[in-house]
Design a protein around this motif. Structure first.
Motif, PDB file in Angstrom:
ATOM      1  N   UNK A 159      -7.322 -14.565  17.438  1.00  0.00           N
ATOM      2  CA  UNK A 159      -7.744 -15.804  18.092  1.00  0.00           C
ATOM      3  C   UNK A 159      -9.185 -15.697  18.575  1.00  0.00           C
ATOM      4  N   UNK A 160      -9.553 -14.484  19.023  1.00  0.00           N
ATOM      5  CA  UNK A 160     -10.965 -14.213  19.328  1.00  0.00           C
ATOM      6  C   UNK A 160     -11.338 -12.951  18.557  1.00  0.00           C
ATOM      7  N   UNK A 161     -12.465 -13.013  17.836  1.00  0.00           N
ATOM      8  CA  UNK A 161     -12.963 -11.837  17.125  1.00  0.00           C
ATOM      9  C   UNK A 161     -13.934 -11.108  18.050  1.00  0.00           C
ATOM     10  N   UNK A 162     -13.812  -9.786  18.107  1.00  0.00           N
ATOM     11  CA  UNK A 162     -14.641  -9.013  19.029  1.00  0.00           C
ATOM     12  C   UNK A 162     -16.149  -9.225  18.801  1.00  0.00           C
ATOM     13  N   UNK A 163     -16.632  -9.240  17.551  1.00  0.00           N
ATOM     14  CA  UNK A 163     -18.080  -9.475  17.374  1.00  0.00           C
ATOM     15  C   UNK A 163     -18.518 -10.840  17.927  1.00  0.00           C
ATOM     16  N   UNK A 164     -17.674 -11.861  17.771  1.00  0.00           N
ATOM     17  CA  UNK A 164     -18.011 -13.197  18.300  1.00  0.00           C
ATOM     18  C   UNK A 164     -18.053 -13.157  19.828  1.00  0.00           C
ATOM     19  N   UNK A 165     -17.065 -12.490  20.421  1.00  0.00           N
ATOM     20  CA  UNK A 165     -17.005 -12.389  21.877  1.00  0.00           C
ATOM     21  C   UNK A 165     -18.235 -11.668  22.417  1.00  0.00           C
ATOM     22  N   UNK A 166     -18.635 -10.588  21.733  1.00  0.00           N
ATOM     23  CA  UNK A 166     -19.771  -9.809  22.220  1.00  0.00           C
ATOM     24  C   UNK A 166     -21.078 -10.586  22.081  1.00  0.00           C
ATOM     25  N   UNK A 167     -21.228 -11.354  20.987  1.00  0.00           N
ATOM     26  CA  UNK A 167     -22.466 -12.159  20.895  1.00  0.00           C
ATOM     27  C   UNK A 167     -22.464 -13.261  21.941  1.00  0.00           C
ATOM     28  N   UNK A 168     -21.290 -13.850  22.190  1.00  0.00           N
ATOM     29  CA  UNK A 168     -21.196 -14.899  23.211  1.00  0.00           C
ATOM     30  C   UNK A 168     -21.631 -14.350  24.566  1.00  0.00           C
ATOM     31  N   UNK A 169     -21.111 -13.171  24.940  1.00  0.00           N
ATOM     32  CA  UNK A 169     -21.431 -12.599  26.257  1.00  0.00           C
ATOM     33  C   UNK A 169     -22.901 -12.198  26.332  1.00  0.00           C
ATOM     34  N   UNK A 170     -23.399 -11.667  25.216  1.00  0.00           N
ATOM     35  CA  UNK A 170     -24.796 -11.272  25.136  1.00  0.00           C
ATOM     36  C   UNK A 170     -25.717 -12.499  25.275  1.00  0.00           C
ATOM     37  N   UNK A 171     -25.314 -13.599  24.645  1.00  0.00           N
ATOM     38  CA  UNK A 171     -26.083 -14.852  24.751  1.00  0.00           C
ATOM     39  C   UNK A 171     -26.058 -15.405  26.170  1.00  0.00           C
ATOM     40  N   UNK A 172     -25.063 -14.984  26.949  1.00  0.00           N
ATOM     41  CA  UNK A 172     -25.004 -15.381  28.359  1.00  0.00           C
ATOM     42  C   UNK A 172     -25.602 -14.305  29.262  1.00  0.00           C
TER      43      UNK A 172
END
Lengths: 253, 194
Positions: free
Chosen positions: A232-245
């Protein structure tokens, strides 16, 4: 800069990965070693393997599985479930585990924390605390969350730290499986209270929940299971999201 | 190439062994003096406490042996700290290969100790490949080695400290390359090329 850690948790029963909603209904999500390797490649910062049936059925965590994981996974991992003595822990360390998490056994015998910290070092000891609000007080539960205790979350976490725990893994039973977000208020209080890292667990449903756990809850790490296992959440997507924040997040090569 | 991993009363030796297996490198885990002396490369790993591990090394006469080695030696985490002159951890005299004193992290604000997790290598020189600059490696430690002429990589936590060092044939890293994914593998390979 020290980064915030994303930790997939693999609950193990009979050598397979499972994850229950509120710990009751179990769903199968695959082979723990293969899943662990995949998460490491995707950029997971650590892994946790919990033998969830171990305490209830008085079984010990499978040393053989730990050895298999250590041979294949090149990031740190914690193992837990049914650990109640130094004798339980020594083979896990020898098999290649980086940390052990203790939960019910530490509640009934808090000296276990001191003994493990003294024998293996604080960095090896993760105190897992399952708690839910009872009469407006965060109350510690044991045995997979099934038994309420006299202990309260904040005093128990503080006692765990002073006895030598190296990290606190806090699971909100009220949030676990709900996908409504981590329990940010008690997390923030824990992080103010403690000098050791705190791992947030229970309630992740989307990427913004992780951001809240880190920014508002001030957690050092956040753990989730179902979300990752079912993609449901892919780790690379989650990490880029957090990094973008603007959170400090490890980039992988 | 023969690699000896020094066996002593410290944790994490198994993890180093698994990392070498993943790199398809032959090694033995040993506390046998001749086996260590005859190895092409020696790895001195370790997780634990300074005074009890130093006492063990002395009791088993591994202290003089390690100091006398001429081939490339890699100290990892506690191994690196034990290679220094002195540790503030229980006021322990160490091997004295590096002149530095190992110090306890003292938080300035609300930084947590131990320094646990992934942090970056902000500067790189000497034996470490330059493409490792700004890459992340895994740390778990409450004591650190200050910057010195022997620093080969730096990391920032509370203050800037030595995350890697070298003096002559002695190499050392504060982080755990065996647990640092592909970046850690590059560090181990860089040492094996020395």
């Amino acid at each position: 800069m020290l980064t915030k850690r994303i930790i997939p948790c693999l609950d193990i029963k009979d050598g397979r990965t499972v994850k229950g909603v509120n710990f009751l209904e179990l769903r199968d999500a695959g082979d723990p070693v293969a899943l662990g390797e995949m998460y490491a490649q995707q950029g997971a910062d650590e892994l946790v393997f919990l033998d969830i049936s171990a305490t209830n059925e008085k079984r010990k965590t499978f040393v053989k599985l730990v050895r298999e994981i250590a041979a294949h996974v090149n990031i740190p991992f914690t193992v837990g479930g049914g650990i109640s003595s130094i004798e339980d822990v020594a083979p896990l360390l020898e098999a290649g585990a980086d940390k052990v998490s203790i939960n019910s056994a530490a509640v009934s015998n808090p000296q276990l924390i001191d003994d493990l910290a003294k024998a293996f070092g604080s960095q090896f000891v993760v105190l897992a605390i399952d708690a839910r609000k009872v009469n407006n007080q965060w109350t510690v539960h044991t045995h997979g969350g099934s038994r309420p205790t006299e202990k309260k979350l904040f005093t128990w976490a503080k006692e765990g730290q002073s006895r030598g725990a190296g990290e606190i893994l806090f699971t909100s039973m009220d949030h676990d499986g709900t996908k409504s977000g981590f329990a940010v208020d008690p997390l923030e209080k824990l992080n103010q209270l403690l000098q050791i890292p705190v791992i947030a667990s229970g309630g992740a449903g989307n990427m913004s929940h992780f951001l809240e756990a880190f920014v508002i809850g001030k957690a050092d790490a956040a753990l989730a299971a179902t979300l990752f296992h079912f993609g449901e959440i892919k780790i690379p997507d989650l990490k880029s999201y957090l990094s973008n924040h603007y959170l400090p997040i490890r980039k992988t090569i | 190439m023969k690699i000896a991993v020094i066996k002593y009363n410290a944790g994490n030796i198994r993890s180093v062994a698994f990392a070498l297996e993943r790199l398809k490198v032959d090694f033995t885990i040993t506390d046998h003096p001749e086996e260590i002396q005859q190895a092409d490369k020696v790895i001195f790993p370790g997780v634990g406490e300074a005074s009890t591990t130093m006492r063990y090394l002395k009791d088993h006469r591994l202290d003089d042996l390690i100091r006398s080695l001429k081939q490339p030696v890699l100290g990892i985490c506690l191994g690196m700290q034990l290679m220094c002159k002195h540790s503030e951890e229980n006021d322990t005299p160490c091997l004295g290969i590096f002149d530095e004193t190992v110090r306890l992290f003292v938080p300035h604000h609300h930084e947590k100790v131990p320094h646990m997790g992934w942090n970056s290598l902000t500067t790189i020189n000497d034996w470490l490949p330059s493409d490792l600059k700004d890459q992340f490696v895994y740390f778990v430690h409450s004591f650190y080695v200050p910057l010195s002429a022997h620093t080969s990589a730096q990391t920032d936590y509370i203050q800037t400290f030595s995350s890697a060092m070298r003096k002559d044939n002695f190499y050392a890293v504060q982080f755990h390359p065996e647990k640092s994914g592909p970046v850690g593998e590059k560090v181990i390979q860089a040492f094996l090329r020395q």
